[in-house]
Scaffold this motif. Sequence first.
Motif, PDB file in Angstrom:
ATOM      1  N   ALA A  80     -10.837   7.518 -14.713  1.00 10.99           N
ATOM      2  CA  ALA A  80     -10.810   7.298 -13.676  1.00 10.99           C
ATOM      3  C   ALA A  80      -9.869   5.969 -13.131  1.00 10.99           C
ATOM      4  CB  ALA A  80     -11.992   7.330 -12.926  1.00 10.99           C
ATOM      5  N   SER A  81      -8.986   6.407 -12.346  1.00 13.14           N
ATOM      6  CA  SER A  81      -8.776   4.803 -11.982  1.00 13.14           C
ATOM      7  C   SER A  81      -7.394   4.787 -10.672  1.00 13.14           C
ATOM      8  CB  SER A  81      -6.917   4.935 -13.215  1.00 13.14           C
ATOM      9  OG  SER A  81      -5.591   5.922 -12.609  1.00 13.14           O
ATOM     10  N   SER A  82      -7.504   4.148  -9.979  1.00  8.33           N
ATOM     11  CA  SER A  82      -7.048   3.630  -8.421  1.00  8.33           C
ATOM     12  C   SER A  82      -6.435   2.370  -8.637  1.00  8.33           C
ATOM     13  CB  SER A  82      -7.668   4.350  -7.455  1.00  8.33           C
ATOM     14  OG  SER A  82      -7.497   4.852  -6.020  1.00  8.33           O
ATOM     15  N   THR A  83      -5.614   2.320  -7.258  1.00 10.81           N
ATOM     16  CA  THR A  83      -5.597   1.180  -6.573  1.00 10.81           C
ATOM     17  C   THR A  83      -6.888   1.254  -4.936  1.00 10.81           C
ATOM     18  OG1 THR A  83      -3.299   1.910  -4.850  1.00 10.81           O
ATOM     19  CG2 THR A  83      -3.064   0.602  -7.216  1.00 10.81           C
ATOM     20  N   PHE A  84      -6.695   0.110  -4.723  1.00  4.53           N
ATOM     21  CA  PHE A  84      -7.559   0.260  -3.137  1.00  4.53           C
ATOM     22  C   PHE A  84      -6.962  -0.910  -2.255  1.00  4.53           C
ATOM     23  CE2 PHE A  84     -10.475  -1.152  -6.291  1.00  4.53           C
ATOM     24  CZ  PHE A  84     -10.407  -3.005  -5.751  1.00  4.53           C
ATOM     25  N   LEU A  85      -7.502  -0.792  -0.778  1.00  7.38           N
ATOM     26  CA  LEU A  85      -7.559  -1.509   0.103  1.00  7.38           C
ATOM     27  C   LEU A  85      -8.217  -1.844   1.103  1.00  7.38           C
ATOM     28  CD1 LEU A  85      -4.039  -0.473   1.385  1.00  7.38           C
ATOM     29  CD2 LEU A  85      -3.989  -2.224   0.137  1.00  7.38           C
ATOM     30  N   LEU A  86      -8.523  -3.035   1.031  1.00  7.06           N
ATOM     31  CA  LEU A  86     -10.242  -3.920   2.519  1.00  7.06           C
ATOM     32  C   LEU A  86      -9.094  -3.972   2.883  1.00  7.06           C
ATOM     33  CD1 LEU A  86     -12.152  -5.256  -0.548  1.00  7.06           C
ATOM     34  CD2 LEU A  86     -12.379  -2.980  -0.114  1.00  7.06           C
ATOM     35  N   ASN A  87     -10.142  -2.993   4.201  1.00  6.13           N
ATOM     36  CA  ASN A  87      -9.596  -3.168   5.718  1.00  6.13           C
ATOM     37  C   ASN A  87     -10.549  -3.167   6.793  1.00  6.13           C
ATOM     38  OD1 ASN A  87      -8.742  -3.341   7.176  1.00  6.13           O
ATOM     39  ND2 ASN A  87      -7.016  -1.571   7.759  1.00  6.13           N
ATOM     40  N   ARG A  88     -11.409  -4.288   6.271  1.00  7.68           N
ATOM     41  CA  ARG A  88     -12.455  -4.035   7.197  1.00  7.68           C
ATOM     42  C   ARG A  88     -13.607  -3.728   7.760  1.00  7.68           C
ATOM     43  NH1 ARG A  88     -11.399  -9.382  10.186  1.00  7.68           N
ATOM     44  NH2 ARG A  88      -9.282 -10.179  10.484  1.00  7.68           N
ATOM     45  N   GLY A  89     -13.995  -3.226   6.523  1.00  9.64           N
ATOM     46  CA  GLY A  89     -15.022  -1.568   6.891  1.00  9.64           C
ATOM     47  C   GLY A  89     -14.660  -0.744   6.456  1.00  9.64           C
ATOM     48  N   LEU A  90     -12.546  -0.229   6.199  1.00  8.55           N
ATOM     49  CA  LEU A  90     -12.859   0.638   5.699  1.00  8.55           C
ATOM     50  C   LEU A  90     -12.039   0.489   4.520  1.00  8.55           C
ATOM     51  CD1 LEU A  90     -11.438   3.554   6.539  1.00  8.55           C
ATOM     52  CD2 LEU A  90      -9.643   2.861   7.099  1.00  8.55           C
ATOM     53  N   VAL A  91     -12.409   1.248   3.343  1.00  9.38           N
ATOM     54  CA  VAL A  91     -11.991   1.005   2.378  1.00  9.38           C
ATOM     55  C   VAL A  91     -10.575   2.482   1.595  1.00  9.38           C
ATOM     56  CG1 VAL A  91     -12.056   1.175  -0.266  1.00  9.38           C
ATOM     57  CG2 VAL A  91     -13.712   0.278   1.280  1.00  9.38           C
ATOM     58  N   GLU A  92      -9.634   2.231   1.737  1.00 12.20           N
ATOM     59  CA  GLU A  92      -8.445   2.914   1.634  1.00 12.20           C
ATOM     60  C   GLU A  92      -8.399   2.893  -0.444  1.00 12.20           C
ATOM     61  OE1 GLU A  92      -5.328   2.868   3.538  1.00 12.20           O
ATOM     62  OE2 GLU A  92      -6.166   1.811   5.299  1.00 12.20           O
ATOM     63  N   PHE A  93      -8.153   4.609  -0.645  1.00 11.87           N
ATOM     64  CA  PHE A  93      -8.051   5.059  -1.861  1.00 11.87           C
ATOM     65  C   PHE A  93      -6.406   5.200  -2.011  1.00 11.87           C
ATOM     66  CE2 PHE A  93     -12.419   4.191  -2.128  1.00 11.87           C
ATOM     67  CZ  PHE A  93     -12.367   3.585  -2.956  1.00 11.87           C
ATOM     68  N   PRO A  94      -5.635   4.926  -1.993  1.00 12.87           N
ATOM     69  CA  PRO A  94      -3.664   6.105  -2.431  1.00 12.87           C
ATOM     70  C   PRO A  94      -3.701   6.888  -3.412  1.00 12.87           C
ATOM     71  CG  PRO A  94      -3.766   3.284  -2.460  1.00 12.87           C
ATOM     72  CD  PRO A  94      -4.948   4.144  -2.437  1.00 12.87           C
ATOM     73  N   ASN A  95      -4.022   6.140  -3.920  1.00 11.12           N
ATOM     74  CA  ASN A  95      -4.004   6.738  -5.734  1.00 11.12           C
ATOM     75  C   ASN A  95      -5.398   7.117  -6.547  1.00 11.12           C
ATOM     76  OD1 ASN A  95      -3.333   4.417  -5.779  1.00 11.12           O
ATOM     77  ND2 ASN A  95      -1.495   3.964  -7.227  1.00 11.12           N
ATOM     78  N   LEU A  96      -6.527   7.809  -5.951  1.00  8.32           N
ATOM     79  CA  LEU A  96      -7.583   7.697  -6.557  1.00  8.32           C
ATOM     80  C   LEU A  96      -7.021   8.662  -7.640  1.00  8.32           C
ATOM     81  CD1 LEU A  96      -9.873   6.968  -8.278  1.00  8.32           C
ATOM     82  CD2 LEU A  96     -11.398   8.755  -6.128  1.00  8.32           C
ATOM     83  N   THR A  97      -7.333   8.331  -9.156  1.00  7.31           N
ATOM     84  CA  THR A  97      -6.702   9.371 -10.065  1.00  7.31           C
ATOM     85  C   THR A  97      -7.855  10.256 -11.428  1.00  7.31           C
ATOM     86  OG1 THR A  97      -4.397   9.192 -10.253  1.00  7.31           O
ATOM     87  CG2 THR A  97      -5.318  10.258 -12.323  1.00  7.31           C
TER      88      THR A  97
END
Length: 894
Positions: A803-820
């Motif tokens: 599994a691999s991905s980048t992620f963003l932390l945004n005040r309680g919200l975690v964004e996974f734009p490309n979870l593979t």
Amino acid sequence: MFCRQRECKWVGCLLWVFTALLGVLLVIQIPLVLFLSLHRDLMIPAPWVEKAINHRIGDLYKVSVGAANLNEDGTIELEDLQIRNFNGREIARAESIQVDFYLPSIVFGIFNPEQFKAKNVELFDLREPLGISESVLTLEALNIIREDNTWRLDDARIYWEEGLEISASGALPKSIRKIESDEIVDAEDPLPPILEKIYRLESELQRLKNPFLSIRLSATEDAKTLAHLSLSADRVELPFGARLEKEVRLTSSMTVSQNFLKLGPIQLRSEKAYYGEDATLSNPNLRLDPPGTLSSAAFIAGADIRLSAAEISNDYVNLENPTLSIDMGLGFTATLSGQTSLYGSPFALGGTVNLLRRSGTLRATGTLPIDAAIKHPAVPALAREHHIAFDQGVYLDLRTSFQKGELIPETIQYHAETEAFDIMGFTGIYAEADGNILPRDLVLEVDDLSVQKEKYHLQGTYRHDFISNEFEFTIKGGFLPMDISGWMRDWWDTVWKDFEFYEIPYADLAIIGDWDHHDEREIFGGLRFRNILLKEMHVDRGYARLRNLPYLFELLDLHAYRPEGMASGYYAVLLDMETREVYSREYDLKTSMDFDKIAPLFGESLEDHFAQFKLIGAPDLKIQGTLYPPIEGKDSPGDYLKVDASTDQPLTFRDIQLEYLELSAVFSIDTLRLDPVTFGLGGGTGRGWIVNRPDSAAQGRNSIQLTFTDGIPAHVVDAVPQLKKTVGDRIDHGKDQDPEDHKLDFSIEFSGDLESPESLIGAGEFNLITPNLANVRLLGILSRISEELPLPVTLGSFQFESASSTFLLNRGLVEFPNLTLKSPSSQLISSGIYEMAKKSIDFNAQMQLLGSVKFPILAQIGMLLKPFGRVFEFRIWGELDDLDWRLYLDPRSW
């Protein structure tokens, strides 16, 4: 004291003058018989009288008479009588001399005087130049009357030119054949030594102001004559700078018989007595009982002396009701004994004095009430303001010696003992000391001080200069720093308040300073300690050198042994020169210690920062820098503290098991920055930096940047309790895990508050390789989806291994734009979010087939859709414990 035999030969001089004058009358006895029958005053030729007298007295002296008369009452009177020596110098002069004879005896040539009168008889000073006559003493009036075969002095008035007036009356002795004396008198010419004694007495009379001597004579039953002497004066100057003032009175008595003259008890008193400018006696009273005769040696040897006064005082000592008994012994050595009262407490007095050498030894013993003595003006003002209490006072044994009659000795030796005491918080149940008092220098020395406290014992010395108020106090033995808090500023309590001593430390200290000024005090020495607790940190044992200068406290060569290891180095506290508050703390330490235990040592500001790390373990620490506690109304330089930590032993960070740790931390301007940080976790290595800021910082309390590589997933899960709890039983824990098939890499950088994940802002990425990823909670839902697909296949072909991905932390919200997620036959590409507050997800994903599908038909389909073919798409959303999903099939992908 002024009527000793050697100074009173003027009496013999007068008798000699009167005998010479009486001889004048005897040489003219026959003519007198004839003239007496005429019953009228007759003049006698003066030359006849002069010739008769000069023939009788010899060639040493010449007598001249102005007039000689035989009065009708039978008395013979000589006027203007002069006596000169062979050089023609006038020695004596009389205005008139009159003698009354018993008339019947004159007829038979027997001259028995019945009365003798003299008027204005002067004795001149032979020390004046020739031609100048200076009177030494004057006999203003003399009247001697015979009564019953004895002589009675009816009136005698003598005036000494130096101011002494003498009045005498009473019965005279019949004769004095012998007076013991230490000096040899020339029998041929007794007048010069007699005059010398008069001159010597004259010099002594200069010590008296307005003196008056009264002599009263009386006869005793055993045919002796008793003379009562009373000398009074307004002021008397004594030897060695002493003086008597106001109502000075000396009384004594003298017993005269035919062969001796004995002096009786002498009583001397006055309202005030002074010794120079140092000492004052109120109402002194001296009684001396001489055992011998008028000779000097006999007068003193064996004398019994009693001295008393209402008070003896000077600027430093006030003795009340002193009494002293003096017994004279051989060699003019006096033994003293007596008592006095000092601040209402009795003191016994004793000692010996050698009068010839004017030296001796004295001793005084008694209990001094400290509560009264502390009010003495020589005691520093600050000492009088502070609490000083002795339950039973201080027992003193004082010994001293003096030379040359000095009232204030050079040194006073003492031994002191006391029981329960409290000196500005320094308490004890018993203390004793030996030392010296230097009265002239106003210095107190305690050479051997021994103090027994309730739990320990100490020894020491003390020296105090009361002129400069400087002192030096040395301590050896048990010692608790808080015991001298009353002697120090409030900062002393600040330094030691966090220590708990379960065993009494040993100290070897010297405290030097000014009693009135705490800030001028200095402390030097060493401490040795065992079993202490410093802000909940236990220290088994240790030692340090201590130095306290004005505004600076230092612990040098500090060594403290703890179970984790030894701490060594330097610690200092610097005071603000105006407020006397702690201005800064300086550290230079090396130690092995838990972070959570060492954090409290650096104050609240840094303690909060260290507490966030929750590091449990004992890394090797090197701590250098300076911290500045806040002072109200003052600005201070920014804090700077550098901490280097390293260990190759396992330790815990926020419950995460680390295999090793190495970091360098700098605390400055209320911010702690750990840069770089290197650690071992789950077989991998992490690197990066961490910043802790104040709560009010705009970018958040924490900023972290970490890069982790080559971690073994199973080991990482085991090291992190939260992961172990949730997925620990779903991760492959095989013994032989190939790093190519089991690997975790990640990097992350964010800011916010670690204690509040909803506040974090940042980004990162991860790459995870491990079998059975479908067992992971989030990924397991994908397996369930594939199991429910309307396909004649099973999930065996879709087992995810990475599994691999980048992620963003945004005040309680975690964004996974490309979870593979990848498996040998497929890959899952998705994007979505995770909401921390709701613990919910919302992902859109598509499954793609790879060329290695085991099912024949699907394998052929996969070959047609190369390189990738979307088998299906789906959406997963909802809370993690109750997920919803929807599948979207794409027929075109078949």
